[in-house]
Design an enzyme around this catalytic site. Structure first.
Site, PDB file in Angstrom:
ATOM      1  N   GLU A 195     -51.544  21.714 -36.290  1.00 42.78           N
ATOM      2  CA  GLU A 195     -50.336  22.416 -36.724  1.00 42.78           C
ATOM      3  C   GLU A 195     -49.331  22.607 -35.586  1.00 42.78           C
ATOM      4  OE1 GLU A 195     -51.525  26.087 -38.555  1.00 42.78           O
ATOM      5  OE2 GLU A 195     -52.447  25.090 -40.248  1.00 42.78           O
ATOM      6  N   GLU A 380     -57.380  21.660 -43.671  1.00 41.99           N
ATOM      7  CA  GLU A 380     -57.509  23.108 -43.885  1.00 41.99           C
ATOM      8  C   GLU A 380     -56.908  23.479 -45.234  1.00 41.99           C
ATOM      9  OE1 GLU A 380     -55.965  25.810 -40.926  1.00 41.99           O
ATOM     10  OE2 GLU A 380     -56.684  24.538 -39.289  1.00 41.99           O
TER      11      GLU A 380
HETATM   12  O1  IFM Z   1     -56.509  30.550 -38.838  1.00 36.40           O
HETATM   13  C1  IFM Z   1     -55.487  29.636 -39.046  1.00 36.40           C
HETATM   14  C2  IFM Z   1     -55.731  28.380 -38.255  1.00 36.40           C
HETATM   15  O2  IFM Z   1     -55.896  28.631 -36.898  1.00 36.40           O
HETATM   16  C3  IFM Z   1     -54.581  27.419 -38.418  1.00 36.40           C
HETATM   17  N1  IFM Z   1     -54.276  27.224 -39.811  1.00 36.40           N
HETATM   18  C4  IFM Z   1     -54.155  28.380 -40.664  1.00 36.40           C
HETATM   19  C5  IFM Z   1     -55.374  29.263 -40.511  1.00 36.40           C
HETATM   20  C6  IFM Z   1     -55.299  30.470 -41.455  1.00 36.40           C
HETATM   21  O3  IFM Z   1     -54.129  31.202 -41.254  1.00 36.40           O
END
Ligand code: IFM
Length: 477
Positions: A195, A380
């Protein structure tokens, strides 16, 4: 990922405006079959800083997050213990095995391996990841290692200006080479970044993440150097070994115009946001150029040959999806972009993110239609429990419902032609959620913070059945 408000504030700080995307459909076609392919990868994702703890153990150097002020964390906590996974990694792997996970996406802490970011290697840090990898392989779990999940070595920030300095990209490639030569005999799957758009905006514009800076002028250099670092790291990994599967993980966020106000202007605001948040990372990697609206402030950083380095072939795109962003035109703000609300009555999780499975379908459609239909891993997706210590939260039916609906969106997109190879749930154990501290709980497993004892939630068993059969069950009446 950021909350909707943070996303929009970031866009406003970027000073952008543009013109006109089509409005996103709020639904997607019903699935024809609930059976996922036999070789679909069911996995779980975590990151080093959020889980490991042991910040001062075995020669790890400090990261930018080690010094981030506790006053900026919702519960004033720090990640000194987190899930204590540095010591309890075998328990974590046993939980993964019990979940029937085929793959584990974890991140390697750069400052554990190269404490100052460049120079001396910390063998004890390498040994930790070696043990973690071996523990997974013993249980036939495939390691997916992320090289950068926001924990930049502090020395690089303090002495060299972090990602604002082009040299950080070269140092990152050296670190990537170290990882490939020490772990690449067993780790065959890599995500380069996690990200990067969140790191750019939350860390350098809004100041709500480390390194805590609030300077919109950093958007251009930090974005470009992260892209450059990624390209150099891919080259370094491929030079070290020819048998690696390499991708990167982006927070791909549908940017939607607000429902109220002047529609064409809101669409322009959404498009401007999309250019810096999504396009500034997807386009150079997959098309070899920056989006038109991002060029003005990113391209001054560009040197001859950079785009060739950035546009590396990748084996997959890692897509993180949580929620869309809503933007509206705002005459009063410098950027003419302001946060807006989702449609009325939109459900949210405890993190205040909209629950919108159609956004998942939309990003997959976009990758299919605009970016040549690359192989995709959902690296994710997940939701937060209510902020409560009530033991009833172990019966997390809302998470099961959330996952079912998002996986229907994934399957629907696959039926339309998207090449989705796997899905990694965020996350295994409730952990340290950055600026939210320990309040947000995204895990299949809870942890008692006093004892670090873990307890599985209802969603853990639900996911296990899914991972074993590949069959997505119907909603309970
Ligand atoms: O915890 C975070 C992660 O580090 C990066 N993506 C989103 C997750 C949840 O907010």
């Amino acid at each position: 990922m950021l909350t909707r408000r943070e996303l929009a504030l970031a866009a406003a700080a970027a000073g952008l405006a543009g013109c006109a995307p089509a409005y996103t459909p709020a639904t997607f076609p019903a699935v024809q079959s609930r059976q996922f392919p036999r070789d679909f990868i069911w996995g779980v994702a975590t990151s080093a800083f959020q889980t490991e703890g042991a910040l001062n153990v075995d020669g790890r150097g400090p990261s930018i997050w080690d010094v981030f002020p506790r006053e900026k964390i919702a519960d004033r906590s720090d990640a000194a213990v987190a899930d204590d996974s540095y010591h309890r990694y075998r328990e974590d792997v046993a939980l993964l095995q019990g979940l029937a996970a085929k793959a584990y996406r974890f991140s390697i802490a750069w400052p554990r391996v190269v404490p100052a970011g460049a120079g001396a290697i910390n063998q004890k840090g390498v040994d930790f990841y070696s043990r973690l990898v071996d523990a997974q392989l013993e249980k036939r779990i495939t390691p997916y290692a992320t090289l950068f999940h926001w924990d930049l070595p502090l020395a690089l920030q303090q002495q060299h200006g972090g990602w604002a300095n082009r040299d950080t990209a070269r140092r990152f490639a050296e670190y990537a080479n170290i990882v490939a030569t020490r772990l690449g005999d067993r780790v065959k799957h890599f995500c380069i970044l996690n990200e990067p758009s969140v790191h750019v905006f939350a860390g350098h514009v809004l100041g709500i993440h480390a390194p805590g800076l609030t300077d919109a002028n950093l958007i251009g250099p930090v974005t470009h150097h992260l892209n450059l670092a990624q390209g150099l790291a891919i080259q370094a990994l491929r030079a070290a070994r020819s048998d690696l599967t390499i991708g990167t993980t982006l927070a791909i966020t549908p940017s939607r115009p607000a429902h109220d106000g002047i529609a064409p202007l809101n669409e322009a605001a959404a498009k401007g946001f999309d250019a810096v948040w999504n396009g500034a990372f997807l386009d150079p990697l997959l098309k070899g150029l920056y989006p038109a609206q991002a060029r003005g402030f990113i391209e001054p950083q560009l040197r001859a040959g950079d785009m060739e380095v950035i546009r590396q072939p990748v084996d997959f795109i890692g897509a993180n999806y949580y929620a869309p962003a809503y933007l509206r035109f705002d005459l009063m703000s410098q950027a003419h972009i302001a946060p807006s609300d989702p449609p009325p009555n939109t459900a949210r999780d405890a993190f205040n993110r909209e629950i919108d499975p159609a956004g998942m379908w939309q990003i997959l459609k976009r990758l299919r239609e605009e970016y040549g239909n690359p192989s995709v891993l959902i690296t994710e997706n997940g939701c937060s429990d209510p902020f409560s210590d009530d033991p009833a939260i172990q019966d997390d039916r809302f998470r099961i419902d959330y996952l079912r609906r998002h996986l229907e969106a994934v399957k629907s997109a696959m039926e339309a032609g998207s090449r989705v190879a796997g899905y990694f749930h965020w996350t295994l154990i409730d952990n340290w959620e950055w600026a939210e501290g320990y309040r947000s709980k995204f895990g299949f497993v809870s942890q008692d913070r006093a004892s670090s004892l873990r307890a599985t939630k209802a969603s853990y068993s639900w996911f296990k059945a899914l991972a074993m059969t590949g069959r997505l069950n119907e909603a309970q009446a």
